[in-house]
Design an enzyme around this catalytic site. Structure first.
Site, PDB file in Angstrom:
ATOM      1  N   PRO A  97       0.814  -1.225   0.000  1.00  0.00           N
ATOM      2  CA  PRO A  97       0.000   0.000   0.000  1.00  0.00           C
ATOM      3  C   PRO A  97       0.844   1.269   0.000  1.00  0.00           C
ATOM      4  O   PRO A  97       1.788   1.420   0.786  1.00  0.00           O
ATOM      5  CB  PRO A  97      -0.810  -0.126   1.295  1.00  0.00           C
ATOM      6  CG  PRO A  97      -0.955  -1.601   1.487  1.00  0.00           C
ATOM      7  CD  PRO A  97       0.354  -2.180   1.023  1.00  0.00           C
ATOM      8  N   CYS A  98       0.492   2.191  -0.902  1.00  0.00           N
ATOM      9  CA  CYS A  98       1.268   3.425  -1.044  1.00  0.00           C
ATOM     10  C   CYS A  98       0.693   4.581  -0.230  1.00  0.00           C
ATOM     11  O   CYS A  98       1.348   5.615  -0.083  1.00  0.00           O
ATOM     12  CB  CYS A  98       1.345   3.824  -2.516  1.00  0.00           C
ATOM     13  SG  CYS A  98      -0.260   4.219  -3.255  1.00  0.00           S
ATOM     14  N   GLN A  99      -0.530   4.413   0.311  1.00  0.00           N
ATOM     15  CA  GLN A  99      -1.174   5.534   1.004  1.00  0.00           C
ATOM     16  C   GLN A  99      -0.329   6.109   2.143  1.00  0.00           C
ATOM     17  O   GLN A  99      -0.325   7.329   2.347  1.00  0.00           O
ATOM     18  CB  GLN A  99      -2.541   5.101   1.542  1.00  0.00           C
ATOM     19  CG  GLN A  99      -3.572   4.792   0.468  1.00  0.00           C
ATOM     20  CD  GLN A  99      -3.582   3.319   0.093  1.00  0.00           C
ATOM     21  OE1 GLN A  99      -2.582   2.627   0.278  1.00  0.00           O
ATOM     22  NE2 GLN A  99      -4.693   2.840  -0.420  1.00  0.00           N
TER      23      GLN A  99
END
Length: 248
Positions: A97-99
């Site tokens: 996940p890049c969030q």
């Protein structure tokens, strides 16, 4: 099947040009819509499993990629038993996940409950792949996250006693590979039992596959200028509506 995303193709072509994998089996975590997996499939890797937490991604992976339909699992990858894949996988890849690292959103970094970067060394220690490729957003390179990234990389270099990887981090822009979008991505690449210089060779091979560049330098470098969305869509027939102004 359609060609893989240009940058995904370049990554896996660069890897397999440098490394002679003894296993062509692969394992993809956080597979998303499957772009990185398509790059792996392009060079002949066969996916044992593709995991993503999103049911929508699961449907997309099953419906649009027949080669993966029976190997898609929708679940938290940390809940998946990795032991059946130990010492059997050529390449472990994925986009955690890049969030937590994105320039938009809350920018919580390692404090974000969606962060999986810190879990990667444990996963690599369990699977023991010959190589791994993990990608994320360029925000991961911000100074505020530097210590955390260094810690993750150091743990990936020795995820378990007696298990060592050469690991390097590279930043690449999809626009340099013919995509009409500046999509900067960070790639963490590791090779089991190899020095970091060998991984640098992989990244050098990837970088050498650039086809486009800044228009200011295009002639000097002998590459085409970056593509624009207008150039890509300009010759396509309007299917009805997307060329129209929105009236408010």
């Amino acid at each position: 099947p359609p060609p893989p995303p240009p940058l995904a193709r370049a990554i896996f072509e660069g890897l397999t040009e440098v490394v002679a994998l003894s296993s062509l089996r692969s394992f993809e975590i956080c597979a998303g819509s499957g772009g990185l997996a398509e790059g792996a499939a392009h060079v002949g890797l066969r996916h044992d499993l593709l995991v993503d937490y999103s049911p929508d991604c699961g449907v997309l992976l099953r419906n649009s990629r027949p080669w993966a339909a029976e190997r898609v699992v929708v679940d938290d990858v940390r809940s998946v038993d990795l032991t059946p894949y130990r010492d059997r996988i050529g390449v472990m890849s994925g986009g955690p996940p890049c969030q937590p690292w994105s320039q938009s959103g809350q920018r919580k970094g390692q404090a974000d409950e969606r962060d999986l970067l810190g879990w990667l060394p444990a996963a690599v220690a369990e699977v023991r792949p010959e190589a791994f490729v993990f990608e994320n957003v360029a925000g991961l390179l911000n100074e505020v996250h530097r210590e955390y990234l260094i810690d993750v990389v150091e743990r990936l270099r020795e995820p378990a006693a007696g298990l060592g990887y050469g690991v390097m981090v590279g930043r690449l822009d999809a626009a340099d590979f013919g995509v009409p979008q500046h999509r900067n991505r960070v790639f963490i690449v590791g090779l089991r039992g190899q020095p970091g210089a060998r991984v640098s060779e992989v990244l050098d091979r990837v970088y050498a596959q650039r086809t486009h560049t800044d228009p200011v330098h295009a002639a000097q470098e002998g590459r085409d200028p970056w593509l624009t969305v207008g150039e890509v869509l300009g010759e396509r027939e309007d299917p009805g509506g997307w060329r129209r102004w929105i009236g408010l």
